[in-house]
Design an enzyme around this catalytic site. Structure first.
Site, PDB file in Angstrom:
ATOM      1  N   ASN A   1     -51.617   9.954  27.226  1.00 44.40           N
ATOM      2  CA  ASN A   1     -51.568   8.520  26.916  1.00 44.40           C
ATOM      3  C   ASN A   1     -50.543   7.856  27.938  1.00 44.40           C
ATOM      4  O   ASN A   1     -49.671   8.363  28.561  1.00 44.40           O
ATOM      5  CB  ASN A   1     -50.630   8.772  25.474  1.00 44.40           C
ATOM      6  N   PHE A   2     -50.832   6.404  28.024  1.00 41.07           N
ATOM      7  CA  PHE A   2     -50.037   5.488  28.938  1.00 41.07           C
ATOM      8  C   PHE A   2     -49.962   4.345  28.332  1.00 41.07           C
ATOM      9  O   PHE A   2     -50.756   3.570  27.957  1.00 41.07           O
ATOM     10  CB  PHE A   2     -50.896   5.580  30.452  1.00 41.07           C
ATOM     11  N   ARG A   3     -48.564   3.784  28.373  1.00 40.79           N
ATOM     12  CA  ARG A   3     -48.538   2.577  27.295  1.00 40.79           C
ATOM     13  C   ARG A   3     -47.411   1.896  27.712  1.00 40.79           C
ATOM     14  O   ARG A   3     -46.421   2.403  28.550  1.00 40.79           O
ATOM     15  CB  ARG A   3     -48.224   3.010  25.923  1.00 40.79           C
TER      16      ARG A   3
ATOM     17  N   SER B   1     -54.961   6.054  25.189  1.00 37.43           N
ATOM     18  CA  SER B   1     -54.750   7.292  24.545  1.00 37.43           C
ATOM     19  C   SER B   1     -56.055   8.325  24.619  1.00 37.43           C
ATOM     20  O   SER B   1     -56.996   7.533  24.195  1.00 37.43           O
ATOM     21  CB  SER B   1     -54.106   7.181  23.210  1.00 37.43           C
TER      22      SER B   1
ATOM     23  N   HIS C   1     -49.992  21.828  36.453  1.00 39.65           N
ATOM     24  CA  HIS C   1     -48.371  21.523  36.495  1.00 39.65           C
ATOM     25  C   HIS C   1     -48.137  20.976  38.062  1.00 39.65           C
ATOM     26  O   HIS C   1     -47.345  20.078  38.342  1.00 39.65           O
ATOM     27  CB  HIS C   1     -47.498  22.506  36.109  1.00 39.65           C
TER      28      HIS C   1
ATOM     29  N   HIS D   1     -61.738  17.491  23.183  1.00 41.46           N
ATOM     30  CA  HIS D   1     -61.958  18.866  22.352  1.00 41.46           C
ATOM     31  C   HIS D   1     -63.348  19.499  23.131  1.00 41.46           C
ATOM     32  O   HIS D   1     -64.362  19.081  22.482  1.00 41.46           O
ATOM     33  CB  HIS D   1     -61.959  18.238  20.980  1.00 41.46           C
TER      34      HIS D   1
ATOM     35  N   GLY E   1     -51.806  -0.181  11.991  1.00 44.06           N
ATOM     36  CA  GLY E   1     -52.788  -0.071  13.071  1.00 44.06           C
ATOM     37  C   GLY E   1     -54.275   0.190  12.399  1.00 44.06           C
ATOM     38  O   GLY E   1     -54.534   0.372  11.206  1.00 44.06           O
ATOM     39  N   ARG E   2     -55.313   0.480  13.462  1.00 47.64           N
ATOM     40  CA  ARG E   2     -56.426   0.734  12.769  1.00 47.64           C
ATOM     41  C   ARG E   2     -56.632   2.205  12.647  1.00 47.64           C
ATOM     42  O   ARG E   2     -56.711   3.167  13.506  1.00 47.64           O
ATOM     43  CB  ARG E   2     -57.720   0.308  13.919  1.00 47.64           C
TER      44      ARG E   2
ATOM     45  N   HIS F   1     -54.891  16.051  26.438  1.00 50.12           N
ATOM     46  CA  HIS F   1     -54.326  14.911  25.913  1.00 50.12           C
ATOM     47  C   HIS F   1     -53.699  14.052  26.930  1.00 50.12           C
ATOM     48  O   HIS F   1     -52.934  14.614  27.808  1.00 50.12           O
ATOM     49  CB  HIS F   1     -53.400  15.104  24.594  1.00 50.12           C
TER      50      HIS F   1
END
Length: 308
Positions: A116-118, A100, A153, A104, A267-268, A114
């Site tokens: 995120n890949f999971r 993730s 896009h 900024h 989680g952390r 941003h």
């Protein structure tokens, strides 16, 4: 299944290095990404076990703050945020591996990005594990440029079309709907791609799409950074950036599934909240002047077809 998870982990850790290296090349002072490797102790009192590496940059002239965080965690029971819409997963053990990132920039004319890949595997210790991928990337401008949103896009569509012609319109719409602040009646930015529960094809086909999508993040973002990072700005521009960052904070704390999942599962915390901007502000009942530079963004953060 363990072999497939490890393959995805290897991909994500290499991607982390690729992204941090590419971003550092645009930094003009001594700021670098620092690596904070962590491990959850394997003790009975820990709901969540695992390890990760949070790479953080702070105080840069180009990137005021950024985090690119890898984690691989497992637990004995999925938290409520992961099973609210999939009751068949309640009570199942799980493994989650992901990367993730939130960047900024200091300059208000460079948008926040941003990605995120999971992958999740529920019941990995059973004969019938259930796997799915999730992820995507989205862009949050403060002073928007139409050509930047079109490029963002178009990059997303090119990757989607390579794998499935239906993906872009579906995942673009999902992104518009997901990154929406209900209490403000505003989208967070100009969107991009968002997908979850992706297992409609074979594991390898889904894996290849997600990894291609992840690799395209730099193609989507770096040209925008290069084009906008040297634009001169005033304190008025900076103040508006901080005000709009407040919306980012609100979304992450109230709606973001990753934040909620991380906090619910034990989680952390330092890593979970590392995506927060270094500074943000709120002004009571503030409205931009009509037809001002600041008013422009409110027309851009409405869902629209960026690719004609």
């Amino acid at each position: 299944m363990q072999e497939k998870i490890s393959k995805f982990e290897d991909f994500l850790t290499q991607l982390q290095q690729n992204i941090t290296t590419a971003l550092e090349q645009h930094e003009t002072n001594a700021a670098k990404f620092i690596s904070d490797k962590w491990q959850k102790p394997d003790t009975p009192d820990q709901k969540l076990k695992g390890y990760g590496n949070s790479m953080i940059i702070e105080g840069g002239e180009i990137f005021e703050k950024g985090v690119v965080a890898f984690s691989r965690v497992h637990g004995s029971e999925l938290p409520p945020s992961a099973t609210a819409k999939r009751q068949e997963l309640a009570g199942k053990s799980f493994i989650a591996t992901g990367l993730s990132l939130v960047i900024h920039p200091r300059n208000p004319f460079v948008p926040t990005s941003h990605a995120n890949f999971r992958i999740f595997i529920a019941g990995a210790d059973t004969d019938t594990p259930i796997w799915w991928f999730g992820g995507g990337f989205d862009l949050t401008p403060y002073y928007p440029f139409e050509e930047d949103a079109i490029h963002w896009h178009q990059t997303a569509k090119n990757i989607c079309d390579k794998h499935d012609k239906t993906y872009y319109s579906k995942f673009k719409k999902w992104c518009d709907e997901y990154f929406y602040l209900k209490h403000r009646d505003e989208c967070r930015g100009v969107g991009g791609l968002f997908f979850d529960d992706l297992n409609d094809k074979s594991f390898d086909e889904c894996f290849n799409f997600v990894t291609d999508c992840a690799n395209s993040y730099l193609d989507a973002y770096i040209p925008i950074v290069a084009q906008r990072k040297n634009i001169e700005y005033s304190q008025k521009h900076k103040d508006f950036q901080l005000y709009r960052r407040g919306r980012y904070v609100e979304f992450n704390l109230v709606f973001d599934r990753g934040t909620i999942f991380g906090l619910q599962s034990g989680g952390r915390t330092e890593s979970i909240l590392s995506s927060m901007p270094p500074m943000a502000s709120w002004r009571y009942n503030w409205q931009p002047e009509q037809n001002s530079e600041e008013a422009k963004v409110y027309q851009y953060i409405k869902p629209r077809d960026w690719i004609k």
